[in-house]
Design a protein around this motif. Structure first.
Motif, short mmCIF file in Angstrom:
data_model
loop_
_atom_site.label_atom_id
_atom_site.label_comp_id
_atom_site.label_asym_id
_atom_site.label_seq_id
_atom_site.Cartn_x
_atom_site.Cartn_y
_atom_site.Cartn_z
N GLU A 160 49.85 19.72 31.18
CA GLU A 160 48.40 19.90 31.17
C GLU A 160 47.82 19.73 29.77
O GLU A 160 46.66 19.38 29.60
CB GLU A 160 48.07 21.32 31.68
CG GLU A 160 47.29 21.37 32.96
CD GLU A 160 46.92 22.79 33.30
OE1 GLU A 160 45.73 23.14 33.19
OE2 GLU A 160 47.82 23.56 33.67
N GLY B 151 42.62 13.74 26.74
CA GLY B 151 41.22 13.83 27.10
C GLY B 151 40.44 14.61 26.06
O GLY B 151 40.30 14.20 24.92
N LYS C 158 43.58 18.22 25.98
CA LYS C 158 43.73 18.34 27.43
C LYS C 158 44.26 17.00 27.93
O LYS C 158 43.67 15.96 27.67
CB LYS C 158 42.40 18.68 28.09
CG LYS C 158 42.53 19.01 29.57
CD LYS C 158 41.23 19.50 30.12
CE LYS C 158 41.34 19.84 31.62
NZ LYS C 158 42.36 20.89 31.86
N ASP D 91 45.22 13.76 30.13
CA ASP D 91 44.56 12.97 31.16
C ASP D 91 45.53 11.87 31.60
O ASP D 91 45.70 10.87 30.92
CB ASP D 91 43.28 12.36 30.62
CG ASP D 91 42.55 11.51 31.65
OD1 ASP D 91 43.03 11.42 32.80
OD2 ASP D 91 41.51 10.92 31.30
N TRP D 92 46.19 12.08 32.72
CA TRP D 92 47.23 11.15 33.18
C TRP D 92 46.75 10.26 34.33
O TRP D 92 47.57 9.65 35.02
CB TRP D 92 48.46 11.93 33.67
CG TRP D 92 49.05 12.87 32.67
CD1 TRP D 92 49.11 14.22 32.76
CD2 TRP D 92 49.72 12.53 31.46
NE1 TRP D 92 49.75 14.75 31.67
CE2 TRP D 92 50.14 13.74 30.84
CE3 TRP D 92 50.00 11.32 30.80
CZ2 TRP D 92 50.82 13.78 29.64
CZ3 TRP D 92 50.67 11.35 29.59
CH2 TRP D 92 51.08 12.57 29.02
N HIS D 93 45.44 10.13 34.53
CA HIS D 93 44.98 9.45 35.75
C HIS D 93 45.38 7.98 35.81
O HIS D 93 45.44 7.40 36.89
CB HIS D 93 43.46 9.61 35.89
CG HIS D 93 42.66 8.69 35.03
ND1 HIS D 93 42.37 8.96 33.70
CD2 HIS D 93 42.09 7.46 35.30
CE1 HIS D 93 41.65 7.98 33.20
NE2 HIS D 93 41.48 7.06 34.13
#
Length: 779
Positions: free
Chosen positions: A577, A595, A618, A620-622
């Motif tokens: 995360e 992110g 933070k 961001d693995w999208h």
């Protein structure tokens, strides 16, 4: 008179030496830990983040998960020292939790150093009536604890002190075998004692695997001592001494292979240039030679000596006056003194055997650890066991050099060194002086004519041949070396305290912050204090920590794109995360996959951390996984029969993927518009195939004799031609032109060449590089 009081002194000596060794140990420990606490305002820390890697494994062990970096990640070989986490885990279970575990590590280090000083004293005392041996052995504690960088490593919280204690245990076991060899019936007890040596050797190599040669040398020496009882008996001694260590190393390797897919430990995979897939053999050899020279010279011209021109002499013996300061300005004297004094035991018959054994172990240690590129970092802690052995030899050299007679109580002939041996050793010392006084910028090589060196060695031998000349030279050399270690020791104490404060200010503070956030998992590039302090699950992208059998260590060697391909294999709910990284280490990682920036953790006056700022992002693995699908199925085909995700090490291994080495196959990655929907981005990683180089993989599952297609995803940077071969047969070319996005080139495979299993080879004929991201076989 002396003969009358000698028995009383002998009876009091064991207690006196024990108190002396204990005092020296505690005084040294207090000076380093005291300055650490002064720098941190009373908080316990450590001067290396790697200390907390041991703590991570120790906590997991205490919680019932041995050989795990963090609970839930599964077996990891990232902690090369197998025994040390168990020692620390005992402290955790005893109540030394959190950063109090460093207090336990300090206690363990002090006990180990104290035990080492007690055990190695046997090298000085030959018999109950060897009074000079007893007296001179009091020099051992201050000499062993007299070099700042060595002491720094002993008290650092790493396994150095424990390793030195295991070596001392092995020395005791070997000494028993040596005594057995002198008995009329050596066979009676030597078998059992040889097994004890073997068990000690197993403990040695499980504390540091580089000690394989160390126990081998002990075993060979013991076998040679027992030759008079027969070659078969000597062979039995050698086998007993070596088998337990060999079994321990083999079990570790088999466990590594079973749980990680690698025979080697993660640390070896990550840190050894031998495992670099891109370096040429010449590059690897050059790296190794550089490391060997660095390991030796960093001690000779830095840790043993001052920086040229800065030292004015602090000890200042009043009887030498200004002459002392004149000589004190020459740094190379201080650098060469420990080497010269450490060689002296080789010149005397009474100490030659043990000196040869320790020198062989010392050299073997440096030769082995030089494979590790990290030998150049962390205050040279990897080479410090060799420095510790050298310091034992220094104390032994002073002891034997100042003996006035060859027998106790002043009886017997004068103790004289071998003239020929001194000439050779003196020549080596002269050559070393030539290296230390080389012109700035010139390579560290033996640059003096050997005839000149041998002449200097002869003068050296003549000067040390006679006790009346040897005594003042040795005494002055010891005082001179001590004079130079005064500022070096002060610098190392300061470095110890400041480094501990740096780790506290940056890594531990970041860990506290993460403990409050309670993320599901944290991605780190430093696998130590951040995760230990936060007590959160982690993912180490360097690869030391390990994660459920995925080859993160090997991916770390190949490069960040290969690591990201493995993160794609982690279930989205288990992915980190938070990214807690040095942004300067990881290129585009924080830009593409970081992110929101959560908080910065700078460190003022940094002397040990990997960067000025650690930053928490933070994650961001999208975009991960967006490149998994084939975007367009070739006309007439209905199914994907085989697929290889290039740069994904798991997929590559499953498909028998190989690329020409070296200087080829570098991993690369792109984020470009999705060919199926230009409004979306697509991520994929691949390998860069240089002009004239090739890659190949095995395609399985096709129906023989039926038309099929090869689909190659790339993002051409310039025009190039890729030749396609099936099982060595040339079947055509793929012509690529420069584009601004992803291209999935379709190549028709001749039906007569299609087989259920075939090796497909792609050869880049140029003129540009060919970056292969993903390949499919369809039918």
């Amino acid at each position: 008179m002396f003969r009358n009081i000698a028995p009383l002194l002998r009876r009091a000596d064991p207690a006196a030496y024990t108190l002396w060794a204990g005092f020296q140990t505690l005084a040294s420990a207090r000076s380093f830990y005291g300055y650490m606490l002064k720098q941190t305002g009373g908080e316990w820390s450590a001067p290396l983040d790697d200390v907390f890697i041991h703590f991570d494994y120790a906590r997991a062990t205490a919680l019932g998960h041995p050989f795990e970096w963090t609970v839930g990640n599964g077996y990891s070989s990232g902690n090369t020292s197998l025994t040390y986490p168990f020692v620390l885990a005992a402290g955790w279970l005893a109540g030394f939790k959190g950063r109090e575990l460093m207090v336990w590590a300090a206690i363990v280090a002090a006990v180990c150093v104290f035990g080492f000083l007690l055990a190695t004293r046997r090298l000085f005392i030959e018999s109950e009536r060897d009074d000079w041996g007893r007296i001179s052995s009091y020099l051992l504690p201050p000499v062993f604890l007299g070099v700042g960088a060595h002491v720094w490593s002993l008290w650092s919280g790493m396994e150095v002190a424990v390793f030195m204690a295991t070596w001392a245990i092995t020395l005791v076991a070997w000494s028993r075998l040596e005594r057995d060899a002198l008995l009329p019936d050596a066979r009676k007890t030597s078998g059992t004692h040889a097994w004890w040596l073997g068990l000690a050797g197993a403990l040695l190599v499980t504390t540091r695997p580089e000690a394989a040669f160390t126990i081998a040398i002990f075993g060979a020496a013991a076998a040679l001592s027992h030759r008079r009882s027969g070659n078969l008996h000597a062979l039995g001694i050698l086998v007993r001494a070596g088998v337990p260590a060999a079994i321990a190393l083999a079990l570790q390797s088999f466990a590594n292979k079973a749980f990680t897919g690698e025979w080697s430990a993660n640390g070896a995979v990550v840190k050894l240039a031998l495992n670099n897939p891109y370096m040429t053999p010449d590059d690897k050899l050059a790296d190794y030679v550089f490391n060997v020279k660095y390991a030796a010279l960093r001690n000779l011209d830095y840790h043993f000596a001052h920086i040229e021109g800065e030292h004015m002499g602090e000890f200042n013996p009043p009887f030498l006056g200004a002459a002392w300061n004149i000589v004190a300005r020459q740094a190379w004297w201080a650098g060469v003194i420990p080497l010269a004094l450490g060689m002296l035991p080789l010149a005397f018959a009474r100490t030659r055997r043990i000196a040869v054994i320790v020198w062989l172990q010392l050299v073997a240690w440096v030769v082995v650890v030089a494979f590790n590129g990290q030998v150049r970092w962390q205050n040279e802690r990897y080479v410090m066991p060799a420095v510790g052995w050298l310091l034992v030899l220094v104390a032994l050299g002073v002891s034997v050099a100042l003996r006035t007679r060859s027998q106790p109580l002043g009886r017997g002939a004068l103790a004289r060194p071998s003239f020929a041996t001194l000439v050779v050793l003196g020549a080596l010392v002269v050559q070393t002086i030539g290296v230390l006084t080389r012109p700035a910028g010139s390579p560290p090589e033996f640059r003096l004519p050997w005839l000149l060196a041998l002449g200097g060695g002869a003068i050296f031998a003549l000067a040390l041949r006679y006790w009346a000349v040897r005594m003042p030279i040795v005494v002055l050399a010891v005082l001179f070396a001590y004079d130079h270690q005064i500022p070096k020791m002060r610098d190392q104490k300061w470095f110890f305290g400041r480094a501990s404060r740096n780790i506290r200010d940056q890594h531990i503070t970041l860990g506290k912050y993460l403990a409050e956030l309670k993320p599901n998992r944290v991605l780190v590039g430093d696998a130590g204090a951040i995760l230990y302090e936060s007590n959160r699950p982690g993912l180490d992208i360097i690869g030391l920590g390990g994660y459920r059998g995925l080859p993160f260590a090997r991916a770390g060697v190949h490069g960040l794109p290969a690591t990201l391909e493995l993160i794609e294999r982690i279930a989205p709910a288990d992915r980190p995360e938070i990214l807690a990284i040095f942004p300067t280490w990881w290129g585009v990682l924080p830009t593409w996959f970081g992110g929101e920036e959560l908080r910065r953790f700078p460190v003022e006056g940094n002397v040990i951390c990997g960067g000025y700022e650690h930053i928490a992002y933070k994650a961001d693995w999208h975009l991960l996984g967006t490149g998994d699908r084939l975007r367009t199925m070739p006309a007439g085909d209905t199914a994907i029969k085989a697929e290889i995700d290039v740069a994904d090490l798991v997929s590559e291994k499953a498909n028998g993927y190989v690329f020409d080495k070296p200087s080829n196959g570098w991993v690369d990655m792109r984020i470009l518009p999705d060919p199926a929907n230009a409004a979306r981005d697509m991520f994929d990683a691949g390998r860069r195939i240089a002009v004239g180089k090739s890659e190949s993989f095995i395609g399985n599952g096709l129906t023989a004799g039926q038309p099929a297609h090869l689909v190659v995803r790339t993002a051409p940077e310039k025009a190039t031609r890729v030749r396609v071969r099936i099982s060595g047969v040339d079947v055509g070319v793929i012509d690529l032109v420069r584009t601004g996005g992803w291209v999935e080139s379709v190549f028709a495979l001749p039906a007569e060449q299609v087989k259920p299993s075939m090796r497909i080879e792609l050869v880049n004929e140029g003129p540009g590089d060919f970056v292969d991201f993903h390949d499919w076989l369809t039918q």
